[in-house]
Design a protein around this motif. Structure first.
Motif, PDB file in Angstrom:
ATOM      1  N   PRO A 173       0.806  -1.234   0.000  1.00  0.00           N
ATOM      2  CA  PRO A 173       0.000   0.000   0.000  1.00  0.00           C
ATOM      3  C   PRO A 173       0.832   1.274   0.000  1.00  0.00           C
ATOM      4  O   PRO A 173       0.525   2.219  -0.740  1.00  0.00           O
ATOM      5  CB  PRO A 173      -0.817  -0.128   1.290  1.00  0.00           C
ATOM      6  CG  PRO A 173      -0.830  -1.585   1.613  1.00  0.00           C
ATOM      7  CD  PRO A 173       0.481  -2.114   1.138  1.00  0.00           C
ATOM      8  N   LEU A 216       1.193   4.148  -2.994  1.00  0.00           N
ATOM      9  CA  LEU A 216       0.951   5.575  -2.780  1.00  0.00           C
ATOM     10  C   LEU A 216       2.155   6.398  -3.236  1.00  0.00           C
ATOM     11  O   LEU A 216       1.998   7.439  -3.893  1.00  0.00           O
ATOM     12  CB  LEU A 216       0.664   5.841  -1.297  1.00  0.00           C
ATOM     13  CG  LEU A 216       0.491   7.302  -0.882  1.00  0.00           C
ATOM     14  CD1 LEU A 216      -0.697   7.929  -1.602  1.00  0.00           C
ATOM     15  CD2 LEU A 216       0.314   7.407   0.633  1.00  0.00           C
ATOM     16  N   SER A 249      -4.178   7.985  -3.286  1.00  0.00           N
ATOM     17  CA  SER A 249      -4.478   7.654  -1.888  1.00  0.00           C
ATOM     18  C   SER A 249      -5.620   6.648  -1.778  1.00  0.00           C
ATOM     19  O   SER A 249      -5.593   5.761  -0.909  1.00  0.00           O
ATOM     20  CB  SER A 249      -4.850   8.926  -1.118  1.00  0.00           C
ATOM     21  OG  SER A 249      -3.761   9.812  -1.082  1.00  0.00           O
ATOM     22  N   ALA A 250      -6.612   6.769  -2.652  1.00  0.00           N
ATOM     23  CA  ALA A 250      -7.752   5.855  -2.587  1.00  0.00           C
ATOM     24  C   ALA A 250      -7.316   4.421  -2.901  1.00  0.00           C
ATOM     25  O   ALA A 250      -7.739   3.468  -2.226  1.00  0.00           O
ATOM     26  CB  ALA A 250      -8.831   6.299  -3.565  1.00  0.00           C
ATOM     27  N   GLN A 267      -5.392   3.062   0.057  1.00  0.00           N
ATOM     28  CA  GLN A 267      -6.281   2.736   1.178  1.00  0.00           C
ATOM     29  C   GLN A 267      -7.004   1.416   0.918  1.00  0.00           C
ATOM     30  O   GLN A 267      -7.133   0.568   1.815  1.00  0.00           O
ATOM     31  CB  GLN A 267      -7.291   3.862   1.378  1.00  0.00           C
ATOM     32  CG  GLN A 267      -8.218   3.671   2.570  1.00  0.00           C
ATOM     33  CD  GLN A 267      -7.467   3.631   3.895  1.00  0.00           C
ATOM     34  OE1 GLN A 267      -6.470   4.333   4.069  1.00  0.00           O
ATOM     35  NE2 GLN A 267      -7.934   2.808   4.811  1.00  0.00           N
ATOM     36  N   ALA A 268      -7.469   1.235  -0.308  1.00  0.00           N
ATOM     37  CA  ALA A 268      -8.151  -0.018  -0.651  1.00  0.00           C
ATOM     38  C   ALA A 268      -7.200  -1.207  -0.539  1.00  0.00           C
ATOM     39  O   ALA A 268      -7.571  -2.285  -0.058  1.00  0.00           O
ATOM     40  CB  ALA A 268      -8.710   0.080  -2.073  1.00  0.00           C
ATOM     41  N   ARG A 294      -4.631  -1.413   1.382  1.00  0.00           N
ATOM     42  CA  ARG A 294      -4.361  -1.654   2.807  1.00  0.00           C
ATOM     43  C   ARG A 294      -5.450  -2.559   3.402  1.00  0.00           C
ATOM     44  O   ARG A 294      -5.148  -3.489   4.166  1.00  0.00           O
ATOM     45  CB  ARG A 294      -4.317  -0.305   3.542  1.00  0.00           C
ATOM     46  CG  ARG A 294      -3.716  -0.376   4.937  1.00  0.00           C
ATOM     47  CD  ARG A 294      -3.552   1.028   5.521  1.00  0.00           C
ATOM     48  NE  ARG A 294      -2.672   1.841   4.694  1.00  0.00           N
ATOM     49  CZ  ARG A 294      -3.024   2.969   4.091  1.00  0.00           C
ATOM     50  NH1 ARG A 294      -4.251   3.443   4.231  1.00  0.00           N
ATOM     51  NH2 ARG A 294      -2.165   3.638   3.361  1.00  0.00           N
ATOM     52  N   ALA A 295      -6.677  -2.307   3.019  1.00  0.00           N
ATOM     53  CA  ALA A 295      -7.779  -3.144   3.510  1.00  0.00           C
ATOM     54  C   ALA A 295      -7.659  -4.571   2.970  1.00  0.00           C
ATOM     55  O   ALA A 295      -7.886  -5.547   3.705  1.00  0.00           O
ATOM     56  CB  ALA A 295      -9.114  -2.528   3.100  1.00  0.00           C
ATOM     57  N   THR A 310      -0.609  -2.452   9.818  1.00  0.00           N
ATOM     58  CA  THR A 310      -1.754  -3.023   9.094  1.00  0.00           C
ATOM     59  C   THR A 310      -1.897  -4.508   9.392  1.00  0.00           C
ATOM     60  O   THR A 310      -3.003  -5.018   9.616  1.00  0.00           O
ATOM     61  CB  THR A 310      -1.577  -2.813   7.577  1.00  0.00           C
ATOM     62  OG1 THR A 310      -1.529  -1.413   7.299  1.00  0.00           O
ATOM     63  CG2 THR A 310      -2.724  -3.437   6.787  1.00  0.00           C
ATOM     64  N   VAL A 368       2.515   7.754   5.475  1.00  0.00           N
ATOM     65  CA  VAL A 368       1.382   8.113   4.617  1.00  0.00           C
ATOM     66  C   VAL A 368       1.148   9.625   4.668  1.00  0.00           C
ATOM     67  O   VAL A 368       0.965  10.282   3.634  1.00  0.00           O
ATOM     68  CB  VAL A 368       0.116   7.335   5.031  1.00  0.00           C
ATOM     69  CG1 VAL A 368      -1.104   7.840   4.265  1.00  0.00           C
ATOM     70  CG2 VAL A 368       0.315   5.841   4.781  1.00  0.00           C
ATOM     71  N   ASP A 403       1.470  12.193   1.591  1.00  0.00           N
ATOM     72  CA  ASP A 403       0.299  13.010   1.218  1.00  0.00           C
ATOM     73  C   ASP A 403       0.597  14.508   1.300  1.00  0.00           C
ATOM     74  O   ASP A 403       0.096  15.291   0.485  1.00  0.00           O
ATOM     75  CB  ASP A 403      -0.887  12.675   2.130  1.00  0.00           C
ATOM     76  CG  ASP A 403      -1.555  11.353   1.767  1.00  0.00           C
ATOM     77  OD1 ASP A 403      -1.378  10.900   0.611  1.00  0.00           O
ATOM     78  OD2 ASP A 403      -2.243  10.766   2.632  1.00  0.00           O
TER      79      ASP A 403
END
Length: 485
Positions: free
Chosen positions: A183, A187, A193-194, A197-198, A200-201, A251, A415, A419
């Motif tokens: 993840p 990035l 970022s989206a 984030q996805a 990471r999940a 994570t 992160v 960002d």
């Protein structure tokens, strides 16, 4: 011969006497120094991180004797395992071609020619997710490990690979390598970022399943190359990779893995350059600092040993006089071996020009093989251990990397640093300073800034698509100089 004592015919000399003689030599060369200490200062250089390189290291050098421990034991400075690379390292071939037929052919050619595993790029600049089963269809997955580099498509690529392997009857302990879900690296490279984030999940869902069903397979990659590709100095790359590793570790533990299992799911990807000593020190410092992170998390056993996949650096590759790239990658591969890398990928010498030809791929995979089979580089565990210079540089590199890491963590983590543009700004400053050194002749690229080939015609290679961008830049020093000329 029995009583031969090397140096016995010379009278003992002190460091101060050596410094005094150096001062006299410098004076004859037109370099004015006030005293012996000034002579040492005049011969002291600095790395891109600002670390001092002294002209002489001795057993009384203050930083020359840190507690390095033994190979295979915390802090793992001297190697992740007690045996080091005595049985050789993982020769990992890189496959990055959108044509699935050519990718499959290159892959088999590399494995039959001496490579022991495959690093498969997924996406527009590599294999499509849907083509993974076809590209790997002839690979004996119980013999050759597979590591994926799939960016934002990491979860889909991992499921495709696992499904294809299971369908062919390869499961459980026989699968090795790394699914490469990253993840933070996604990035850093894409700025998306989206997507990060996805991912990471998805990592949180997949890692516990992999740890249980495929115990010799790693799930997550920590990509230090993203920072090196953007022009980072060695300690910067290391500090940012540490911060990325901590974010990924969080994570995994938040997904329910215990610390030791989570550490075992990580694979770090770091760059090796033609500067052999800084590369050796970086890999040793990387294990030392990661062991400190693990210790803070309560783990000091074997799981705290950092697994390193080391790749010859992209920024140092050139399109002009590309034959010199063979020399650069040989030095980098040598340094990766001495530094204790677990897996090594050597880029073909024509990689910057496009699709590599058969010769370039053969030289790339034979470079590490020759270092093992003919140079006997694996005969000694931690061959740099005990060198006052390397031990001191390792310690200085570790301290500098730790400073970068703690600064990132105090600002909210990697992160937030990506960002906010903090990482991009700091790497841009380093990049410009290094370019200024090249422009001023303080640093050199042989075949480009030094001894260029007159009237050179570039080698003709099929152009390949660029990897996904949008985040940190992916540079080559030669190309950056051309932009400024």
């Amino acid at each position: 011969m029995e009583n031969l004592v090397l140096g016995a015919q010379f009278p003992p000399a002190s460091v101060e006497q050596w410094q005094s003689l150096v001062a006299k030599v410098l004076a004859r060369s037109g370099v004015e120094v006030a005293d012996a200490a000034g002579a040492v200062a005049a011969l002291t250089s600095r790395t891109a991180d600002g670390l001092k390189i002294a002209p002489l290291y001795t057993d009384v050098t203050p930083a020359a004797a840190p507690a390095t421990g033994a190979p295979g034991a915390a802090p793992f400075t001297r190697g992740r395992t007690a045996a080091g690379n005595r049985t050789g390292w993982d020769v990992r071939a890189h496959i990055a071609d959108p044509d699935p037929k050519l990718a499959a052919e290159q892959l088999l050619e590399d494995l039959e020619g001496g490579a022991s595993s495959v690093w498969l790029s997924i996406g527009p600049a590599g294999t499509a997710v849907a083509d993974i089963p076809a590209v790997l269809s002839e690979v004996l997955l119980d013999v050759a490990g597979v590591s994926l580099d799939s960016g934002g498509e990491g979860a889909a690529a991992a499921e495709q690979f696992l499904g294809a392997a299971t369908a062919r009857g390869f499961g459980g302990h026989v699968l090795s390598g790394c699914l490469g879900i990253d993840p933070v690296g996604t990035l850093a490279r894409s700025g998306d970022s989206a997507a990060a984030q996805a991912l990471r999940a998805e990592l949180g869902k997949l890692a516990p399943r992999v740890a249980t069903a495929w115990p010799n397979l790693r799930t997550a990659a920590v990509d230090g190359l993203a920072y090196n590709d953007a022009g980072a100095a060695d300690a910067q790359e290391l500090g940012l990779a540490l911060a990325a590793g901590v974010a990924t570790l969080r994570t995994l533990t938040e997904a329910g893995l215990d610390v030791a299992t989570a550490l075992g799911q990580l694979e770090f990807r770091l760059a090796a350059t033609a500067d052999q000593f800084t590369t050796i020190a970086k890999l040793r410092a990387a294990r030392r600092t990661w062991a400190r992170v693990a210790a803070v998390c309560g783990e000091t056993g074997p799981a705290a040993g950092q697994f390193q996949h080391v790749v010859t650096a992209w920024p140092m590759t050139t399109r002009h006089d590309p034959w010199n790239n063979m020399l650069r990658t040989t030095l980098a591969c040598f340094a990766a071996c001495v530094g204790g890398a677990d897996a090594i990928t050597v880029r073909p010498f024509d990689a910057a020009l496009g699709r590599s030809d058969t010769l370039a791929r053969r030289i790339a995979r034979n470079t590490p093989t020759l270092l093992v089979e003919e140079a006997h580089m694996t005969a000694v565990v931690d061959p740099a251990g005990g060198s006052w210079y390397v031990e001191a540089l390792t310690e200085a590199m570790a301290q500098a990397a730790w400073d970068v890491f703690t600064e990132v963590e105090s600002g909210g983590g990697i992160v937030a640093a990506l960002d906010s543009g903090w990482v991009a700004d700091h790497l841009a400053a380093t990049r410009e300073a290094r370019l200024a050194d090249l422009a001023a002749g303080e640093a050199a690229i042989v075949g480009v800034t030094k001894f260029p080939v007159a009237d050179e015609r570039l080698l003709d290679r099929h152009t390949l698509p660029e990897p996904v961008g949008g985040g940190l830049p992916r540079i080559r020093w030669e190309a950056e100089l051309e932009k400024k000329s």
